[in-house]
Design a protein around this motif. Structure first.
Motif, PDB file in Angstrom:
ATOM      1  N   ARG B  30       0.836  -1.209   0.000  1.00  0.00           N
ATOM      2  CA  ARG B  30       0.000   0.000   0.000  1.00  0.00           C
ATOM      3  C   ARG B  30       0.871   1.259   0.000  1.00  0.00           C
ATOM      4  NH1 ARG B  30      -3.525  -3.113   3.061  1.00  0.00           N
ATOM      5  NH2 ARG B  30      -5.507  -3.316   1.963  1.00  0.00           N
ATOM      6  N   TRP B  33       1.994   1.907  -3.405  1.00  0.00           N
ATOM      7  CA  TRP B  33       0.902   2.439  -4.230  1.00  0.00           C
ATOM      8  C   TRP B  33       0.824   3.957  -4.090  1.00  0.00           C
ATOM      9  CZ3 TRP B  33      -4.369  -0.445  -4.882  1.00  0.00           C
ATOM     10  CH2 TRP B  33      -4.131  -1.727  -5.397  1.00  0.00           C
ATOM     11  N   ASP B  34       1.118   4.433  -2.874  1.00  0.00           N
ATOM     12  CA  ASP B  34       0.996   5.867  -2.608  1.00  0.00           C
ATOM     13  C   ASP B  34       2.263   6.645  -2.946  1.00  0.00           C
ATOM     14  OD1 ASP B  34      -1.557   5.471  -1.720  1.00  0.00           O
ATOM     15  OD2 ASP B  34      -0.987   5.229   0.382  1.00  0.00           O
ATOM     16  N   TRP B 299     -10.841  -1.287  -1.130  1.00  0.00           N
ATOM     17  CA  TRP B 299      -9.410  -0.985  -1.071  1.00  0.00           C
ATOM     18  C   TRP B 299      -8.803  -1.445   0.241  1.00  0.00           C
ATOM     19  CZ3 TRP B 299      -6.429   2.245  -4.453  1.00  0.00           C
ATOM     20  CH2 TRP B 299      -7.141   2.681  -5.585  1.00  0.00           C
ATOM     21  N   GLU B 300      -9.628  -1.403   1.300  1.00  0.00           N
ATOM     22  CA  GLU B 300      -9.094  -1.668   2.637  1.00  0.00           C
ATOM     23  C   GLU B 300      -8.696  -3.126   2.828  1.00  0.00           C
ATOM     24  OE1 GLU B 300     -11.780   0.077   2.013  1.00  0.00           O
ATOM     25  OE2 GLU B 300     -11.300   2.059   2.806  1.00  0.00           O
ATOM     26  N   ASP B 302      -6.881  -6.697   2.042  1.00  0.00           N
ATOM     27  CA  ASP B 302      -5.633  -7.122   1.389  1.00  0.00           C
ATOM     28  C   ASP B 302      -5.862  -7.826   0.054  1.00  0.00           C
ATOM     29  OD1 ASP B 302      -4.360  -6.105   3.538  1.00  0.00           O
ATOM     30  OD2 ASP B 302      -3.836  -8.022   4.461  1.00  0.00           O
ATOM     31  N   LEU B 305      -5.346  -5.977  -3.248  1.00  0.00           N
ATOM     32  CA  LEU B 305      -4.017  -5.711  -3.819  1.00  0.00           C
ATOM     33  C   LEU B 305      -3.648  -6.791  -4.832  1.00  0.00           C
ATOM     34  CD1 LEU B 305      -2.154  -4.985  -0.454  1.00  0.00           C
ATOM     35  CD2 LEU B 305      -3.152  -3.297  -2.003  1.00  0.00           C
TER      36      LEU B 305
END
Lengths: 259, 337
Positions: B30, B33-34, B299-300, B302, B305
Motif C-alpha cells: 500500500r 501504491w501511494d 481498497w481496505e 488485502d 491488492l
C-alpha cells in the motif's frame, strides 16, 4: 579476530510445535531452521570480524540427527565454518549439559569473543550463556544492544529496564546480544552457493572428552515433572452502553484498584 | 523430459520468500501504491544485494549469469506478495535485452542503482517508466536506449497502482539506437515473449496467494455454526481454482526453459503459459472474492491488492484469448477470422 557464535537450530515456529508425551520434551522431527534470535549474533560477529580487518566467524551448535539446515543459513550469511555436536547420548540434555558441550566445543575454536543470543525461541531458559562463560572461566556481559571491540577489550552497551549501562570487559569474553544489536543481513545467492562448500565439523560427545554419563538423560540435573496446556484466555465481558458506559468503566477500574 | 528445479533454485526461492515475507507485506505494498515511483527503492536495493535483480546479467557485469529457469520461481514469489518493484521490466526483460544488444549500458543494473524498463511500440503505455533510470524504447523498427532525463512521461491510469504506466516521448537519434532492422525485430519479439512469460509466472504467484487467503478465511468465517470451508460448494470452488493453478505452473516452467534454450517453439510455449496462467489467476481471484463474501472488493482489504495485479497482468502482453489464438495460428491450418 575470531568470533564464535553459539547458534541453535529450532523447529520452524511457523509449524505448530508438539510435545512428546513420554519424554515431555519438544519433538524435533519437523522442519528445522536457524533460531531467528541467533541471526543477530551471527551478523554482529561478521561485522566485528570485518571491522577488525581479519579473522572469521565460527558457529557452534548442538543438534539431533546431524541437522545442519540452520547452520547453512548462517554460513550463507558469511560465517566461515561450523562445529556441530550431534550424538544420541545428548537426547534429554538439560541447560547445564548443553552448556558443558558447547563450552568444550568452543575451547577448540581459539575464540577472541563468544557471542550468544539472550535466550532461544523454543526453550527460553536463558541460562546457557552464563553457564558457558562460567565453564570456560571467562567474563560475561549480558543483554548487549551495542558492541565495540577496542584492542583487547570489548565495550558493551548493556540494555536495562531504564536505559543502558556502559560495560567494559577484557577479551576473551562471552557476550549475549539482544535483537536490537544489529539488523541481520539476508543471505545472498552467492552466499548460499558458497555455504555449500564450507566445512561443518561433526563431533560426538567422546570427541569433546566428555563422558556420556555427564550429558543427556543420564547427566540431567533437572527433570520435567509435568506439562499441561496453557490455560485458555477467558472471554471478556461485553457491556451494553446505555448511557452509563463511562460510569461502568470507572467502576471497573476502581474494582481493579487502578484508579 | 524430466523437469525439476535443483537444490540451489529451491534455496534461492526460500531466501527470497523470507525477505519478501518480512519486507513486502500488504502495508508495504500500500505504501508503494501511494509513492511517486510506485515502488520502494530501498526494497529494490535489498533484492539487488541478495542477487535477485542481477540474476539474468552475466557474472562479468556483476550479475549471477542465470537464465529464465533460475528466475521463474522468484517471479512466482514476487506474485505471492504483489511485489511493486520492476522485477519483470528490469530483470526478466530489460537486462537480458541489454546483455544481448548493449552490454555497456548494464552499468549499475545488477547493483540496483539503474532501473530499466522496455517499451514496445504496439503497447503505448510503458510499465515501470516512472521509476526507470534507463528506458529501452521501440520506435519505427529500431530499439533506442534513452536515459530518464531525456524522456517526457505522461502518466496513464493503471488498474494496479503497483504497476505504473506512462506514455513516453523522446527524440530518436542515431546515438540512441542499439538495434535496427532484423536484429531489432527479433529482439522485440523476444522481449514481448519475455514480458508475457514473466507475467505468467507472477500470475501463478498471485493465484497461489489469493487461494491461500481464501482458504484461511473459509476456515475462520462461520455460518450456520460451522466454518464456511466445510460446505462442499465452497470447497469445490477453491479446489477448482487450485487445479487450474497446478495445471498452469508446469506450462510456465516449460516456457521458461524454452526461452532459456532458444527453443524454435518458444512463442507457442509462451502463449500456452500466458493463456493458462491468466485464466488460473482470473479464476483464483473470482473464487477468492466470492469466498470472502465480496469484501475483497474494497481498497481496505488485502485481497484487493492481489486481485488488481492479477487483472492488470492477465490483460497485459496479450490476454488469454489472444494467446490461445496465437497457439492456434501456429499449430492449426489458418482459421477463418
Amino acid at each position: 579476530m575470531n568470533v564464535v557464535v553459539c547458534v541453535k537450530q529450532i523447529p520452524d515456529p511457523a509449524t505448530p510445535g508438539e510435545l512428546d508425551a513420554s519424554t515431555k520434551t519438544l519433538r524435533r522431527s519437523g522442519s528445522i531452521i536457524l533460531d531467528d534470535s541467533d541471526a543477530y549474533g551471527v551478523e554482529m560477529g561478521l561485522q566485528l570480524a570485518d571491522k577488525a580487518g581479519g579473522g572469521e566467524v565460527i558457529l557452534v551448535s548442538m543438534a539431533p540427527n546431524n541437522e545442519n539446515k540452520g547452520l547453512r543459513t548462517a554460513l550463507a550469511m558469511g560465517a566461515a565454518k561450523a562445529l556441530l555436536i550431534s550424538d544420541e547420548a545428548l537426547a534429554g540434555s538439560d541447560a547445564l549439559s548443553t552448556a558443558k558441550v558447547l563450552a568444550k566445543a568452543i575451547e577448540r575454536a581459539d575464540a577472541d569473543l563468544i557471542l550468544t543470543a539472550t535466550e532461544s525461541t523454543d526453550g527460553y531458559t536463558g541460562t546457557i550463556p552464563a553457564q558457558v562463560a562460567e565453564l570456560l572461566g571467562l567474563p560475561m556481559v549480558t543483554f548487549a544492544k551495542h558492541i565495540e571491540v577496542d584492542g583487547d577489550r570489548v565495550k558493551v552497551q548493556r540494555q536495562t529496564e531504564a536505559g543502558y549501562d556502559e560495560v567494559e570487559s577484557p577479551l576473551p569474553a562471552v557476550v549475549s546480544v539482544t535483537a536490537g544489536v544489529v539488523e541481520p543481513r539476508y543471505p545472498s545467492f552467492k552466499g548460499i552457493m558458497a555455504a555449500k562448500g564450507k566445512p561443518v565439523d561433526e563431533l560426538k560427545v567422546a570427541d569433546l572428552g566428555l563422558d556420556a554419563g555427564q550429558v543427556g538423560w543420564a547427566g540431567a540435573r533437572q527433570e520435567i515433572a509435568d506439562v499441561s496446556a496453557a490455560e485458555e484466555r477467558k472471554a471478556g465481558e461485553i457491556v451494553e452502553d446505555e448511557g452509563d458506559g463511562a460510569e461502568r468503566i470507572v467502576a471497573f477500574l476502581e474494582q481493579l484498584k487502578v484508579i | 523430459m524430466r523437469f525439476v528445479f535443483d537444490e540451489d533454485a529451491s534455496a534461492f526461492r526460500a531466501a527470497v520468500r523470507d525477505l519478501l515475507d518480512k519486507e513486502c507485506g500488504p502495508a508495504d505494498v500500500r505504501a508503494a501504491w501511494d509513492s511517486d515511483a510506485g515502488f520502494s527503492a530501498a526494497r529494490w536495493k535489498q533484492l539487488a544485494e541478495m542477487g535477485v535483480v542481477g540474476l539474468t546479467i552475466a557474472e562479468a557485469d556483476g550479475g549471477l549469469g542465470l537464465d529464465e529457469t533460475g528466475l521463474v520461481l522468484l517471479l512466482e514469489e514476487a506474485g505471492r506478495v504483489a511485489l511493486p518493484e520492476p522485477l519483470i521490466e528490469t530483470t526478466a526483460v530489460g537486462a537480458p535485452l541489454l546483455q544481448a544488444l548493449a552490454p555497456d549500458r548494464l552499468a549499475g543494473v545488477a547493483s540496483g542503482d539503474t532501473v530499466v524498463t522496455v517499451g514496445l511500440s504496439h503497447c503505448p503505455a510503458v510499465s515501470g517508466a516512472a521509476g526507470a533510470d534507463l528506458l529501452v524504447l521501440e520506435r519505427d523498427g529500431a530499439l533506442h536506449a534513452v536515459a530518464a532525463p531525456d524522456v517526457d512521461l505522461t502518466p496513464v491510469e493503471s488498474v494496479d497502482h503497483g504497476r505504473r504506466l506512462a506514455r513516453v516521448d523522446f527524440a530518436p537519434a542515431a546515438a540512441t539506437v542499439i538495434a535496427a532492422g532484423d536484429e531489432a525485430r527479433a529482439a522485440v519479439a523476444l522481449a514481448f515473449d519475455r514480458y508475457a512469460w514473466a507475467s505468467s509466472a507472477v500470475l501463478c504467484g498471485l493465484a497461489d496467494r489469493m487461494l491461500e487467503l481464501a482458504a484461511e478465511y473459509a476456515k475462520q468465517r462461520h455460518q450456520f455454526g460451522v466454518p464456511i470451508g466445510s460446505f462442499q460448494a465452497v470447497k469445490h470452488k477453491l479446489a477448482d481454482a487450485l487445479v487450474k493453478l497446478d495445471f498452469a505452473r508446469p506450462v510456465v516452467h516449460r516456457a521458461a526453459f524454452s526461452i532459456a534454450r532458444d527453443d524454435p517453439d518458444r512463442a507457442v510455449h509462451v502463449s500456452m503459459a500466458k493463456a493458462y496462467a491468466s485464466e488460473a489467476a482470473d479464476l483464483a481471484a473470482r473464487a477468492a472474492l466470492q469466498v470472502h463474501g465480496a469484501i475483497g472488493y474494497t481498497w481496505e482489504h488485502d485481497l484487493h491488492l492481489f486481485m488488481k495485479k492479477a487483472w492488470a497482468l492477465g490483460a497485459a502482453w496479450g490476454d488469454a484469448a489472444w494467446h490461445r489464438r496465437r497457439v492456434a495460428d501456429a499449430v492449426l491450418p489458418r482459421l477463418p477470422r
